[in-house]
Design a protein around this motif. Structure first.
Motif, PDB file in Angstrom:
ATOM      1  N   GLU A   1       0.843  -1.175   0.000  1.00 53.10           N
ATOM      2  CA  GLU A   1       0.000   0.000   0.000  1.00 53.10           C
ATOM      3  C   GLU A   1       0.884   1.233   0.000  1.00 53.10           C
ATOM      4  OE1 GLU A   1      -2.470   0.413   3.385  1.00 53.10           O
ATOM      5  OE2 GLU A   1      -3.897   1.750   2.387  1.00 53.10           O
ATOM      6  N   VAL A   2       0.751   2.043  -1.009  1.00 52.21           N
ATOM      7  CA  VAL A   2       1.557   3.248  -1.157  1.00 52.21           C
ATOM      8  C   VAL A   2       0.609   4.425  -1.249  1.00 52.21           C
ATOM      9  CG1 VAL A   2       3.243   4.474  -2.561  1.00 52.21           C
ATOM     10  CG2 VAL A   2       3.384   1.979  -2.331  1.00 52.21           C
ATOM     11  N   VAL A   3       0.767   5.421  -0.370  1.00 58.26           N
ATOM     12  CA  VAL A   3      -0.059   6.617  -0.356  1.00 58.26           C
ATOM     13  C   VAL A   3       0.838   7.809  -0.594  1.00 58.26           C
ATOM     14  CG1 VAL A   3      -1.648   8.056   0.971  1.00 58.26           C
ATOM     15  CG2 VAL A   3      -1.694   5.562   1.233  1.00 58.26           C
ATOM     16  N   LEU A   4       0.608   8.535  -1.676  1.00 57.80           N
ATOM     17  CA  LEU A   4       1.351   9.752  -1.970  1.00 57.80           C
ATOM     18  C   LEU A   4       0.451  10.930  -1.630  1.00 57.80           C
ATOM     19  CD1 LEU A   4       2.915   8.716  -5.416  1.00 57.80           C
ATOM     20  CD2 LEU A   4       3.898   8.512  -3.127  1.00 57.80           C
ATOM     21  N   GLY A   5       0.552  11.418  -0.407  1.00 59.37           N
ATOM     22  CA  GLY A   5      -0.309  12.503   0.037  1.00 59.37           C
ATOM     23  C   GLY A   5      -0.855  12.195   1.414  1.00 59.37           C
ATOM     24  N   ALA A   6      -1.859  12.944   1.812  1.00 62.25           N
ATOM     25  CA  ALA A   6      -2.464  12.759   3.127  1.00 62.25           C
ATOM     26  C   ALA A   6      -3.409  11.569   3.106  1.00 62.25           C
ATOM     27  CB  ALA A   6      -3.206  14.020   3.548  1.00 62.25           C
ATOM     28  N   MET A   7      -3.463  10.867   4.228  1.00 57.05           N
ATOM     29  CA  MET A   7      -4.334   9.705   4.365  1.00 57.05           C
ATOM     30  C   MET A   7      -5.082   9.819   5.677  1.00 57.05           C
ATOM     31  SD  MET A   7      -3.349   5.656   4.278  1.00 57.05           S
ATOM     32  CE  MET A   7      -4.598   4.414   4.503  1.00 57.05           C
ATOM     33  N   ILE A   8      -6.397   9.798   5.633  1.00 54.45           N
ATOM     34  CA  ILE A   8      -7.234   9.906   6.819  1.00 54.45           C
ATOM     35  C   ILE A   8      -8.106   8.667   6.891  1.00 54.45           C
ATOM     36  CG2 ILE A   8      -9.029  11.227   7.990  1.00 54.45           C
ATOM     37  CD1 ILE A   8      -8.021  13.696   6.547  1.00 54.45           C
ATOM     38  N   GLU A   9      -7.998   7.949   7.993  1.00 56.62           N
ATOM     39  CA  GLU A   9      -8.806   6.764   8.221  1.00 56.62           C
ATOM     40  C   GLU A   9      -9.626   6.984   9.484  1.00 56.62           C
ATOM     41  OE1 GLU A   9      -6.424   3.310   8.412  1.00 56.62           O
ATOM     42  OE2 GLU A   9      -5.880   3.320   6.283  1.00 56.62           O
ATOM     43  N   ALA A  10     -10.899   6.757   9.417  1.00 53.75           N
ATOM     44  CA  ALA A  10     -11.785   6.880  10.581  1.00 53.75           C
ATOM     45  C   ALA A  10     -12.595   5.610  10.701  1.00 53.75           C
ATOM     46  CB  ALA A  10     -12.706   8.092  10.441  1.00 53.75           C
ATOM     47  N   THR A  11     -12.567   4.997  11.864  1.00 47.96           N
ATOM     48  CA  THR A  11     -13.291   3.753  12.114  1.00 47.96           C
ATOM     49  C   THR A  11     -14.244   3.987  13.265  1.00 47.96           C
ATOM     50  OG1 THR A  11     -11.396   2.439  11.377  1.00 47.96           O
ATOM     51  CG2 THR A  11     -13.084   1.312  12.666  1.00 47.96           C
ATOM     52  N   LEU A  12     -15.513   3.858  13.018  1.00 43.48           N
ATOM     53  CA  LEU A  12     -16.534   3.981  14.048  1.00 43.48           C
ATOM     54  C   LEU A  12     -17.091   2.593  14.302  1.00 43.48           C
ATOM     55  CD1 LEU A  12     -18.419   7.173  12.778  1.00 43.48           C
ATOM     56  CD2 LEU A  12     -16.537   7.028  14.417  1.00 43.48           C
ATOM     57  N   GLY A  13     -16.487   1.896  15.224  1.00 43.38           N
ATOM     58  CA  GLY A  13     -16.885   0.525  15.484  1.00 43.38           C
ATOM     59  C   GLY A  13     -15.657  -0.326  15.735  1.00 43.38           C
ATOM     60  N   GLY A  14     -15.854  -1.612  15.828  1.00 43.88           N
ATOM     61  CA  GLY A  14     -14.761  -2.517  16.060  1.00 43.88           C
ATOM     62  C   GLY A  14     -13.946  -2.731  14.804  1.00 43.88           C
ATOM     63  N   GLU A  15     -12.620  -2.826  14.968  1.00 44.33           N
ATOM     64  CA  GLU A  15     -11.721  -3.067  13.855  1.00 44.33           C
ATOM     65  C   GLU A  15     -10.761  -4.181  14.227  1.00 44.33           C
ATOM     66  OE1 GLU A  15      -9.402   0.255  12.689  1.00 44.33           O
ATOM     67  OE2 GLU A  15      -8.361  -0.804  11.081  1.00 44.33           O
TER      68      GLU A  15
END
Length: 364
Positions: free
Chosen positions: A287-301
């Motif tokens: 997984e390659v991200v060029l830039g900002a990365m925002i992850e939001a998890t509402l619940g179990g992960e």
């Protein structure tokens, strides 16, 4: 008299000026006709038995019929030429040269309105270099009501068929047709087919090309049971150019793909899963991200990695988890960077925990 030939003249007294009827057999010095039968009035001929006429020369019959139309029949060398109200011209049979130099007969007929009814078998056989069928005239003016002197008029064609079975064959495997061209120009086209079962098979040995241009296309398919679509090809290329594509599927979906997959999206991408999403990768995940990365998890992960996992982020990465987080890693985990900050909340302590990794931190 002996040198003038044998002839007899039957004179009928004149009823008025120019009215005479006579029957003459034999020729006269001023007339080469050996037979002349002329009647200025009505004539009725009755034959109570067989009648045979043998004509050694050209036979011509003209019927005026007390109207503007004239009916004629002419027979010469076995050829028949006819003209009259039913032909709107003439019907001619003449000798022409065939494709191999042989002598053959050609018939040309022009008719008016014709009604034909057949009771019984009907057979048509065509042999020759060409078979041309034409209906209507592309140069006919419209509306035809404004041109009363024009004889041609494009018709309205209605074709209806009731049969026990219909079979149509064009060419054969032994002798295929070298080329078939079909072209249709219409303002409105409606096609309706009602069948119990249908089989459509097309085999193309060479390349196949199909194109359609339309203002809008609406396609509706309703099937009670199953739609099975199988495509086998070396390479499949699909190109779609549109302002917007809306796709909606209401069904359980199973998608199987065997081979490498490469996907490129230029623009924003959003995926919303209303339910449980399970992703299983049997292999290496890059997984390659060029830039900002925002992850939001509402619940179990829950994240399970069996094997090596490599994440490379060039830029800002923000991960927010408002719930309990469980991470299980069976295998080595490698994190590289000048500093990494981890903030967690303990049940008994409210102070954050700060961890600095200056070089390489290897956890097993």
């Amino acid at each position: 008299m002996a040198g003038d030939g044998k002839y007899g003249i039957l004179h009928v007294p004149d009823f008025s000026d120019g009215m005479s009827s006579y029957l003459r057999i034999g020729a006269t010095p001023d007339d080469d006709n050996t037979w002349r039968d002329e009647t200025d009035g009505n004539r009725i001929t009755t034959t109570r038995g067989d009648k045979i006429e043998v004509i050694g020369g050209t036979y011509t019959m003209k019927v005026l019929g007390r109207r503007e139309f004239k009916a004629t029949t002419e027979v010469e060398e076995g050829r028949i030429k006819e003209g009259g109200i039913t032909f709107q011209g003439r019907s001619e049979i003449e000798f022409v040269k065939g494709p191999r130099g042989q002598r053959k007969i050609r018939e040309t007929t022009v008719k008016g309105e014709v009604h034909s009814t057949y009771h019984g078998d009907a057979f048509e056989y065509h042999y020759g270099p060409r078979l041309v069928s034409r209906t209507g005239d592309p140069n006919t003016p419209t509306p035809i009501e404004d041109y009363p002197s024009v004889m041609t008029e494009n018709p309205t064609i209605v074709s209806r068929t009731w049969a026990k079975s219909i079979s149509s064959y064009t060419g054969s495997a032994k002798l295929p047709v070298p080329k078939i061209t079909e072209e249709t120009w219409a303002e409105t086209m409606v096609s309706t087919t009602h069948v119990k079962t249908m089989t459509d098979e097309t085999t193309v040995k060479g390349p196949s090309k199909e194109s359609m241009k339309a203002g809008s296309i609406t396609s509706t398919t309703t099937v009670e049971q199953t739609i099975s679509d199988t495509t086998t090809a070396g390479t499949i290329k699909n190109k779609t150019t549109a302002d917007k594509i809306i796709s909606e599927t209401r069904a359980d979906t199973e998608d199987e793909m065997y081979g490498d997959a490469d996907s490129y999206t230029k623009g924003d991408s959003k995926t919303v899963v209303d339910g449980i999403e399970t992703t299983i990768n049997l292999g290496v995940v890059n997984e390659v991200v060029l830039g900002a990365m925002i992850e939001a998890t509402l619940g179990g992960e829950a994240t399970l990695s069996v094997g090596a996992t490599a994440n490379a982020t060039l830029g800002l990465e923000t991960s927010i988890s408002v719930t309990a987080t469980l991470e299980a890693s069976v295998g080595p985990s490698l994190s590289m960077g000048p500093a990494r900050e981890k903030v967690s909340l303990d049940r008994s302590k409210a102070a954050p925990v700060r961890t600095n990794i200056a070089a390489v931190h290897l956890m097993v």
